[in-house]
Design a protein around this motif. Structure first.
Motif, PDB file in Angstrom:
ATOM      1  N   PHE A 220     -22.431  23.729  41.278  1.00  0.00           N
ATOM      2  CA  PHE A 220     -21.993  22.817  42.332  1.00  0.00           C
ATOM      3  C   PHE A 220     -20.842  21.939  41.824  1.00  0.00           C
ATOM      4  O   PHE A 220     -19.807  21.780  42.482  1.00  0.00           O
ATOM      5  N   LEU A 221     -20.987  21.402  40.633  1.00  0.00           N
ATOM      6  CA  LEU A 221     -19.972  20.512  40.076  1.00  0.00           C
ATOM      7  C   LEU A 221     -18.712  21.272  39.653  1.00  0.00           C
ATOM      8  O   LEU A 221     -17.604  20.743  39.764  1.00  0.00           O
ATOM      9  N   MET A 222     -18.853  22.512  39.184  1.00  0.00           N
ATOM     10  CA  MET A 222     -17.676  23.293  38.815  1.00  0.00           C
ATOM     11  C   MET A 222     -16.814  23.576  40.043  1.00  0.00           C
ATOM     12  O   MET A 222     -15.574  23.492  39.979  1.00  0.00           O
ATOM     13  N   SER A 223     -17.436  23.894  41.150  1.00  0.00           N
ATOM     14  CA  SER A 223     -16.659  24.127  42.364  1.00  0.00           C
ATOM     15  C   SER A 223     -16.020  22.836  42.870  1.00  0.00           C
ATOM     16  O   SER A 223     -14.889  22.851  43.359  1.00  0.00           O
ATOM     17  N   ALA A 224     -16.736  21.716  42.747  1.00  0.00           N
ATOM     18  CA  ALA A 224     -16.144  20.428  43.114  1.00  0.00           C
ATOM     19  C   ALA A 224     -14.928  20.141  42.236  1.00  0.00           C
ATOM     20  O   ALA A 224     -13.924  19.592  42.697  1.00  0.00           O
ATOM     21  N   ALA A 225     -15.005  20.528  40.963  1.00  0.00           N
ATOM     22  CA  ALA A 225     -13.880  20.312  40.049  1.00  0.00           C
ATOM     23  C   ALA A 225     -12.640  21.074  40.497  1.00  0.00           C
ATOM     24  O   ALA A 225     -11.511  20.634  40.258  1.00  0.00           O
ATOM     25  N   HIS A 226     -12.825  22.225  41.149  1.00  0.00           N
ATOM     26  CA  HIS A 226     -11.703  23.042  41.602  1.00  0.00           C
ATOM     27  C   HIS A 226     -11.164  22.596  42.969  1.00  0.00           C
ATOM     28  O   HIS A 226     -10.199  23.198  43.461  1.00  0.00           O
ATOM     29  N   GLY A 227     -11.775  21.593  43.585  1.00  0.00           N
ATOM     30  CA  GLY A 227     -11.396  21.218  44.949  1.00  0.00           C
ATOM     31  C   GLY A 227      -9.925  20.892  45.100  1.00  0.00           C
ATOM     32  O   GLY A 227      -9.235  21.440  45.977  1.00  0.00           O
ATOM     33  N   ALA A 228      -9.410  19.982  44.275  1.00  0.00           N
ATOM     34  CA  ALA A 228      -7.998  19.608  44.370  1.00  0.00           C
ATOM     35  C   ALA A 228      -7.092  20.799  44.087  1.00  0.00           C
ATOM     36  O   ALA A 228      -6.032  20.958  44.715  1.00  0.00           O
ATOM     37  N   PHE A 229      -7.507  21.649  43.170  1.00  0.00           N
ATOM     38  CA  PHE A 229      -6.690  22.817  42.825  1.00  0.00           C
ATOM     39  C   PHE A 229      -6.518  23.736  44.023  1.00  0.00           C
ATOM     40  O   PHE A 229      -5.402  24.137  44.372  1.00  0.00           O
ATOM     41  N   TYR A 230      -7.621  24.094  44.675  1.00  0.00           N
ATOM     42  CA  TYR A 230      -7.540  25.053  45.769  1.00  0.00           C
ATOM     43  C   TYR A 230      -6.854  24.481  47.006  1.00  0.00           C
ATOM     44  O   TYR A 230      -6.223  25.221  47.767  1.00  0.00           O
ATOM     45  N   VAL A 231      -6.969  23.185  47.232  1.00  0.00           N
ATOM     46  CA  VAL A 231      -6.361  22.599  48.431  1.00  0.00           C
ATOM     47  C   VAL A 231      -4.914  22.179  48.186  1.00  0.00           C
ATOM     48  O   VAL A 231      -4.047  22.400  49.038  1.00  0.00           O
ATOM     49  N   PHE A 232      -4.624  21.606  47.027  1.00  0.00           N
ATOM     50  CA  PHE A 232      -3.332  20.941  46.856  1.00  0.00           C
ATOM     51  C   PHE A 232      -2.441  21.493  45.746  1.00  0.00           C
ATOM     52  O   PHE A 232      -1.334  20.984  45.543  1.00  0.00           O
ATOM     53  N   PHE A 233      -2.878  22.518  45.013  1.00  0.00           N
ATOM     54  CA  PHE A 233      -2.063  22.999  43.896  1.00  0.00           C
ATOM     55  C   PHE A 233      -0.686  23.469  44.363  1.00  0.00           C
ATOM     56  O   PHE A 233       0.347  23.110  43.775  1.00  0.00           O
ATOM     57  N   SER A 234      -0.639  24.273  45.423  1.00  0.00           N
ATOM     58  CA  SER A 234       0.651  24.760  45.925  1.00  0.00           C
ATOM     59  C   SER A 234       1.522  23.605  46.404  1.00  0.00           C
ATOM     60  O   SER A 234       2.740  23.572  46.149  1.00  0.00           O
ATOM     61  N   ILE A 235       0.917  22.666  47.115  1.00  0.00           N
ATOM     62  CA  ILE A 235       1.666  21.509  47.605  1.00  0.00           C
ATOM     63  C   ILE A 235       2.200  20.686  46.435  1.00  0.00           C
ATOM     64  O   ILE A 235       3.352  20.227  46.435  1.00  0.00           O
ATOM     65  N   LEU A 236       1.369  20.493  45.406  1.00  0.00           N
ATOM     66  CA  LEU A 236       1.792  19.760  44.217  1.00  0.00           C
ATOM     67  C   LEU A 236       3.026  20.406  43.587  1.00  0.00           C
ATOM     68  O   LEU A 236       4.004  19.726  43.235  1.00  0.00           O
ATOM     69  N   LEU A 237       3.004  21.732  43.447  1.00  0.00           N
ATOM     70  CA  LEU A 237       4.115  22.432  42.823  1.00  0.00           C
ATOM     71  C   LEU A 237       5.380  22.351  43.668  1.00  0.00           C
ATOM     72  O   LEU A 237       6.481  22.078  43.142  1.00  0.00           O
ATOM     73  N   VAL A 238       5.259  22.596  44.968  1.00  0.00           N
ATOM     74  CA  VAL A 238       6.433  22.546  45.849  1.00  0.00           C
ATOM     75  C   VAL A 238       7.024  21.143  45.866  1.00  0.00           C
ATOM     76  O   VAL A 238       8.246  20.958  45.839  1.00  0.00           O
ATOM     77  N   ASP A 239       6.180  20.116  45.877  1.00  0.00           N
ATOM     78  CA  ASP A 239       6.659  18.729  45.865  1.00  0.00           C
ATOM     79  C   ASP A 239       7.413  18.395  44.576  1.00  0.00           C
ATOM     80  O   ASP A 239       8.219  17.458  44.539  1.00  0.00           O
ATOM     81  N   HIS A 240       7.153  19.152  43.499  1.00  0.00           N
ATOM     82  CA  HIS A 240       7.839  18.923  42.219  1.00  0.00           C
ATOM     83  C   HIS A 240       8.964  19.930  41.989  1.00  0.00           C
ATOM     84  O   HIS A 240       9.422  20.107  40.853  1.00  0.00           O
ATOM     85  N   GLY A 241       9.396  20.610  43.047  1.00  0.00           N
ATOM     86  CA  GLY A 241      10.587  21.440  42.974  1.00  0.00           C
ATOM     87  C   GLY A 241      10.378  22.893  42.622  1.00  0.00           C
ATOM     88  O   GLY A 241      11.354  23.628  42.437  1.00  0.00           O
ATOM     89  N   TYR A 242       9.155  23.351  42.531  1.00  0.00           N
ATOM     90  CA  TYR A 242       8.904  24.758  42.244  1.00  0.00           C
ATOM     91  C   TYR A 242       9.152  25.586  43.510  1.00  0.00           C
ATOM     92  O   TYR A 242       8.722  25.207  44.610  1.00  0.00           O
ATOM     93  N   GLY A 243       9.833  26.731  43.356  1.00  0.00           N
ATOM     94  CA  GLY A 243      10.016  27.635  44.482  1.00  0.00           C
ATOM     95  C   GLY A 243       8.731  28.372  44.816  1.00  0.00           C
ATOM     96  O   GLY A 243       7.810  28.449  43.999  1.00  0.00           O
TER      97      GLY A 243
END
Length: 404
Positions: A220-243
């Motif tokens: 349960f906690l491992m999946s909670a740990a991945h929450g930000a990654f699965y929802v916002f990882f792409s957005i985080l990268l694009v916001d920092h200039g990654y294509g």
């Protein structure tokens, strides 16, 4: 050789390796097309971070509710694959709603419908796969690795496409993958069910075991740990200039490491206990999400964090599902897989996604990913204290029956 061993060997000898692998390929190709890019589609519709987190968390909400319902239905009807096929068809129907609306309410409805049916299939396919494998359960990693290959093909392919085509291409690409899941489900054959005597323990007795409670709580906690990654990882990268092609490449890098781990899991499981593998995976998760949040400006640090996905998902999932398959034996197998999925990817993923949505606009991306590290650390400590060395079926946590 006992009758049970003969039956198991017969099932293993008739393993439909490529048909199972094709299903996993398409199933996780959907994840590769949907998870990294649908959030970018939602952002293009001008939804807020909280709205995006709520919509994406519907996938996890349904993974709490639906797998146990479908698992119970499969157990009482005595069928699994008809439910898998129905879920694939209805998932496509739910996804089709996105072509006709861009309102929050409309997308919420489509997500709820798609997620309810999509979440039904994986626990049932997992139980079918292990039934086909029989005594060759160590080969699970080589079958499941094709799911990782499917993820890579989808995430890289769609990333390249999106550098040239409008974001609407996400819908067409993902719908095509959902259609392929349905076609593959028609080709997978049913497996001989385990003998009834292998399910001597009740569900309640199994759930009261300390190592089972520790594993499910930590998952349960491992999946909670991945929450930000699965929802916002792409957005985080694009916001920092990654294509977008670079975004796809970084997602794929993580899954390449996952594939390598899956391929080596049989060897690792012969030398290390499931508990030891899980403790290592949780330790890597603590490091990974801190690096992702604070090191996003460095492509090298982000790449290294993605390599750790081989441990935080590949080794973690292979070891966790092997333990669940052992502890929830016989007719409890489908229920055990559903419980594992609903508590971890469902409830844990929902918590992680919602917390990340709130944190993104209040404490910022770096601290939001740090919360993920905190969840992983809590899971690590739960495993250390709750699953004592040597605990497991027949007094061991080793898949080959030996102690460590």
């Amino acid at each position: 050789m006992s009758a049970g061993a003969v039956a198991s060997a017969a099932v293993s000898g008739a393993l439909p390796y490529w048909r199972l692998s094709a299903y996993y390929f398409c199933y996780f190709a959907f994840v590769g097309a949907f998870s990294p890019y649908f959030t970018l589609y939602l952002k293009a519709l001008s939804f807020s971070a909280t709205d995006i987190a709520v919509l994406m968390s519907l996938m996890q909400v349904m993974r709490v509710l639906a797998p146990n319902l479908w698992g119970w239905l499969a157990e009482h009807l005595g069928v699994r694959l008809p439910i898998v096929r129905l879920s694939a068809l209805m998932s496509l129907a739910g996804f089709s709603v996105f072509f006709f609306t861009d309102s929050f309410a409309g997308i919420f409805l489509g997500m709820a419908l798609m997620s309810f049916f999509w979440s039904a299939s994986l626990p049932l396919i997992e139980s079918v796969t292990f039934a086909h494998l029989g005594t060759q359960g160590h080969r699970y990693g080589s079958v499941r690795a094709w799911g990782s290959v499917g993820f890579i093909v989808a995430v890289i392919g769609l990333g390249v496409v999106l550098d040239w085509l409008p974001i609407m291409a996400v819908l067409w690409g993902t719908a095509s993958v959902l259609a392929s899941i349905f076609l593959c489900s028609l080709a997978v054959p049913e497996a001989v069910r385990p003998l009834a005597h292998s399910a001597s323990a009740s569900l309640g007795d199994t759930l009261r075991r300390p190592e089972v409670k520790a594993l499910l709580g930590a998952c349960f906690l491992m999946s909670a740990a991945h929450g930000a990654f699965y929802v916002f990882f792409s957005i985080l990268l694009v916001d920092h200039g990654y294509g977008k092609a670079m975004v796809g490449g970084l997602w794929a890098l993580g899954v390449v490491s996952e594939i390598l781990v899956f391929m080596f899991m049989p060897r690792l499981m012969r030398h290390y206990s499931l508990r030891a593998i899980l403790l290592f995976a949780f330790s890597c998760a603590v490091l990974r999400f801190a690096l992702t949040g604070w090191g996003v400006a460095s492509a090298a640090l982000v790449a290294f964090a993605q390599v750790l996905h081989g441990a935080t998902f590949g080794a973690y999932h292979a070891a966790a599902i092997a333990a669940v398959n052992r502890w929830f034996a016989g007719r409890l197998q489908a229920r055990g897989q559903a419980l594992y999925g609903s508590l971890s990817f469902g409830a844990g993923g929902m918590l992680g996604g919602l917390v990340s949505g709130l944190g993104w606009e209040t404490i910022g991306p770096a601290w939001t990913f740090t919360l993920g590290s905190g969840f992983a650390l809590a899971g690590l400590l739960w495993l250390v204290w709750g699953w004592q060395p040597g605990l497991g079926e027949d007094g061991t946590d080793r898949p080959d029956g030996g102690g460590r």
